[in-house]
Design a protein around this motif. Structure first.
Motif, PDB file in Angstrom:
ATOM      1  N   ASP A 186       0.833  -1.193   0.000  1.00  0.00           N
ATOM      2  CA  ASP A 186       0.000   0.000   0.000  1.00  0.00           C
ATOM      3  C   ASP A 186       0.873   1.250   0.000  1.00  0.00           C
ATOM      4  O   ASP A 186       2.107   1.176  -0.034  1.00  0.00           O
ATOM      5  N   ALA A 187       0.222   2.407   0.052  1.00  0.00           N
ATOM      6  CA  ALA A 187       0.936   3.676  -0.078  1.00  0.00           C
ATOM      7  C   ALA A 187       1.964   3.879   1.036  1.00  0.00           C
ATOM      8  O   ALA A 187       3.085   4.337   0.785  1.00  0.00           O
ATOM      9  N   LYS A 188       1.608   3.538   2.273  1.00  0.00           N
ATOM     10  CA  LYS A 188       2.547   3.728   3.383  1.00  0.00           C
ATOM     11  C   LYS A 188       3.821   2.907   3.168  1.00  0.00           C
ATOM     12  O   LYS A 188       4.933   3.399   3.355  1.00  0.00           O
ATOM     13  N   SER A 189       3.634   1.652   2.777  1.00  0.00           N
ATOM     14  CA  SER A 189       4.797   0.785   2.578  1.00  0.00           C
ATOM     15  C   SER A 189       5.646   1.258   1.406  1.00  0.00           C
ATOM     16  O   SER A 189       6.877   1.169   1.447  1.00  0.00           O
ATOM     17  N   ARG A 190       5.000   1.746   0.347  1.00  0.00           N
ATOM     18  CA  ARG A 190       5.749   2.234  -0.820  1.00  0.00           C
ATOM     19  C   ARG A 190       6.633   3.414  -0.437  1.00  0.00           C
ATOM     20  O   ARG A 190       7.817   3.464  -0.785  1.00  0.00           O
ATOM     21  N   ILE A 191       6.067   4.387   0.259  1.00  0.00           N
ATOM     22  CA  ILE A 191       6.835   5.574   0.636  1.00  0.00           C
ATOM     23  C   ILE A 191       7.916   5.210   1.652  1.00  0.00           C
ATOM     24  O   ILE A 191       9.050   5.696   1.575  1.00  0.00           O
ATOM     25  N   ALA A 192       7.588   4.331   2.589  1.00  0.00           N
ATOM     26  CA  ALA A 192       8.572   3.901   3.579  1.00  0.00           C
ATOM     27  C   ALA A 192       9.750   3.211   2.904  1.00  0.00           C
ATOM     28  O   ALA A 192      10.919   3.472   3.223  1.00  0.00           O
TER      29      ALA A 192
ATOM     30  N   ALA B 108      13.625  17.690   2.271  1.00  0.00           N
ATOM     31  CA  ALA B 108      14.379  16.778   3.128  1.00  0.00           C
ATOM     32  C   ALA B 108      13.436  15.843   3.870  1.00  0.00           C
ATOM     33  O   ALA B 108      12.249  16.133   4.037  1.00  0.00           O
ATOM     34  N   ILE B 109      13.990  14.714   4.287  1.00  0.00           N
ATOM     35  CA  ILE B 109      13.253  13.741   5.090  1.00  0.00           C
ATOM     36  C   ILE B 109      14.099  13.386   6.308  1.00  0.00           C
ATOM     37  O   ILE B 109      15.321  13.276   6.213  1.00  0.00           O
ATOM     38  N   ARG B 110      13.431  13.195   7.421  1.00  0.00           N
ATOM     39  CA  ARG B 110      14.090  12.661   8.611  1.00  0.00           C
ATOM     40  C   ARG B 110      13.379  11.375   8.993  1.00  0.00           C
ATOM     41  O   ARG B 110      12.156  11.374   9.210  1.00  0.00           O
ATOM     42  N   ILE B 111      14.119  10.277   9.057  1.00  0.00           N
ATOM     43  CA  ILE B 111      13.557   9.000   9.492  1.00  0.00           C
ATOM     44  C   ILE B 111      13.615   8.965  11.009  1.00  0.00           C
ATOM     45  O   ILE B 111      14.685   9.083  11.612  1.00  0.00           O
ATOM     46  N   LEU B 112      12.457   8.797  11.642  1.00  0.00           N
ATOM     47  CA  LEU B 112      12.352   8.876  13.093  1.00  0.00           C
ATOM     48  C   LEU B 112      12.476   7.519  13.779  1.00  0.00           C
ATOM     49  O   LEU B 112      12.890   7.456  14.931  1.00  0.00           O
ATOM     50  N   ASP B 113      12.096   6.453  13.063  1.00  0.00           N
ATOM     51  CA  ASP B 113      12.139   5.115  13.666  1.00  0.00           C
ATOM     52  C   ASP B 113      12.492   4.107  12.572  1.00  0.00           C
ATOM     53  O   ASP B 113      11.626   3.639  11.840  1.00  0.00           O
ATOM     54  N   PHE B 114      13.771   3.783  12.467  1.00  0.00           N
ATOM     55  CA  PHE B 114      14.233   2.886  11.403  1.00  0.00           C
ATOM     56  C   PHE B 114      13.629   1.493  11.530  1.00  0.00           C
ATOM     57  O   PHE B 114      13.250   0.878  10.538  1.00  0.00           O
ATOM     58  N   GLU B 115      13.568   0.984  12.731  1.00  0.00           N
ATOM     59  CA  GLU B 115      13.088  -0.386  12.924  1.00  0.00           C
ATOM     60  C   GLU B 115      11.636  -0.530  12.495  1.00  0.00           C
ATOM     61  O   GLU B 115      11.291  -1.439  11.721  1.00  0.00           O
ATOM     62  N   ARG B 116      10.786   0.333  12.980  1.00  0.00           N
ATOM     63  CA  ARG B 116       9.361   0.249  12.633  1.00  0.00           C
ATOM     64  C   ARG B 116       9.135   0.540  11.156  1.00  0.00           C
ATOM     65  O   ARG B 116       8.293  -0.089  10.510  1.00  0.00           O
ATOM     66  N   LEU B 117       9.894   1.483  10.613  1.00  0.00           N
ATOM     67  CA  LEU B 117       9.738   1.820   9.193  1.00  0.00           C
ATOM     68  C   LEU B 117      10.171   0.641   8.316  1.00  0.00           C
ATOM     69  O   LEU B 117       9.523   0.344   7.304  1.00  0.00           O
ATOM     70  N   SER B 118      11.241  -0.048   8.695  1.00  0.00           N
ATOM     71  CA  SER B 118      11.716  -1.202   7.925  1.00  0.00           C
ATOM     72  C   SER B 118      10.703  -2.338   7.947  1.00  0.00           C
ATOM     73  O   SER B 118      10.490  -3.017   6.936  1.00  0.00           O
ATOM     74  N   VAL B 119      10.077  -2.557   9.101  1.00  0.00           N
ATOM     75  CA  VAL B 119       9.048  -3.587   9.206  1.00  0.00           C
ATOM     76  C   VAL B 119       7.863  -3.237   8.322  1.00  0.00           C
ATOM     77  O   VAL B 119       7.328  -4.081   7.590  1.00  0.00           O
TER      78      VAL B 119
END
Length: 245
Positions: free
Chosen positions: A149-155, A215-226
């Motif tokens: 879905d869109a969230k996973s694509r952008i992540a 610019a983008i800042r990734i706030l939670d790498f672990e959750r975003l990767s999942v």
């Protein structure tokens, strides 16, 4: 960041160790840097592949236009990338390439590539690895777009760009420059601009990503990767150990 630190030498050395002669050959390919303005095209679809380009500074992207005139964004090129290597053996270009930002590019004739690879099999292998890596990145993104879905694509896309930039030391903690408009975002990920905007807002509210204008800042790498199902090793530039010699 020093322009020279992001040139093709650093990029190809990610794949395989290059000797002094190999590096001298690469310097010959990068002897004529040129400045290109944002939105200037390096080539158009249908042009004969006469030149290759090393991107020393700035960003570029490739795209395909359908018969109806719609544009699909295919690749994002970062400093150090070799542009045109995947289409160099074609009779004509399938894609167009445009500068996403102002930048510095080193054009060189395809005949120079052939001569360099004839003089160094290691350099030829590194060039092949570069083309293969570019294809792997596109394939990984395509699988994500077709399956999520869109969230996973952008992540997934945010993580892809982050790890690519990290290899050339162009990140700041979890932050990195991303000079893509929401229109280009949508064309790359198969989403509408409105959907991109809403999804970025949702990801920010969930404490995963913060998107500013460029610019983008990734706030939670672990959750975003999942969420993305992202495996950094799939974007690895390491070459098959059996080919290292």
């Amino acid at each position: 960041m020093d322009t020279q630190e992001c040139c093709i030498k650093r990029s190809l050395c990610q794949h395989i160790e290059l000797g002094e002669e190999d590096l001298l050959l690469l310097e010959e390919l990068e002897h004529a840097p040129k400045e290109f303005e944002r939105r200037s095209q390096l080539w158009k679809a249908g042009d004969v592949p006469e030149m290759l380009y090393t991107l020393q500074r700035g960003w570029a992207y490739s795209f395909h236009c359908s018969k109806g005139g719609s544009r699909q964004v295919l690749e994002i090129f970062l400093p150090g990338d070799l542009i045109g290597i995947r289409e160099v053996t074609f009779n004509t270009h399938y894609t167009g390439v445009e500068m996403l930002t102002d930048g510095v590019v080193c054009p060189f004739p395809v005949q120079s590539l052939r001569r360099a690879c004839q003089r160094s099999s290691t350099l030829g292998l590194a060039m092949h690895a570069s083309a293969s890596h570019q294809q792997a990145v596109i394939t990984e993104r395509l699988v994500n777009v077709l399956s999520h879905d869109a969230k996973s694509r952008i992540a997934h896309f945010a993580l892809e760009i982050y790890y690519r930039l990290e290899r050339i030391h162009a990140t700041d903690g979890g932050s990195f420059t991303l000079p893509l408009t929401q229109r280009l975002f949508s064309l790359m990920l198969g989403l509408t601009e409105v959907h991109v905007s809403r999804t970025l807002t949702d990801l920010a509210e969930e404490g995963l990503i913060h998107k500013r204008r460029n610019a983008i800042r990734i706030l939670d790498f672990e959750r975003l990767s999942v969420l993305a199902g992202f495996v950094p090793e799939h974007c690895s530039e390491a070459i098959n150990p059996l080919l290292r010699g």
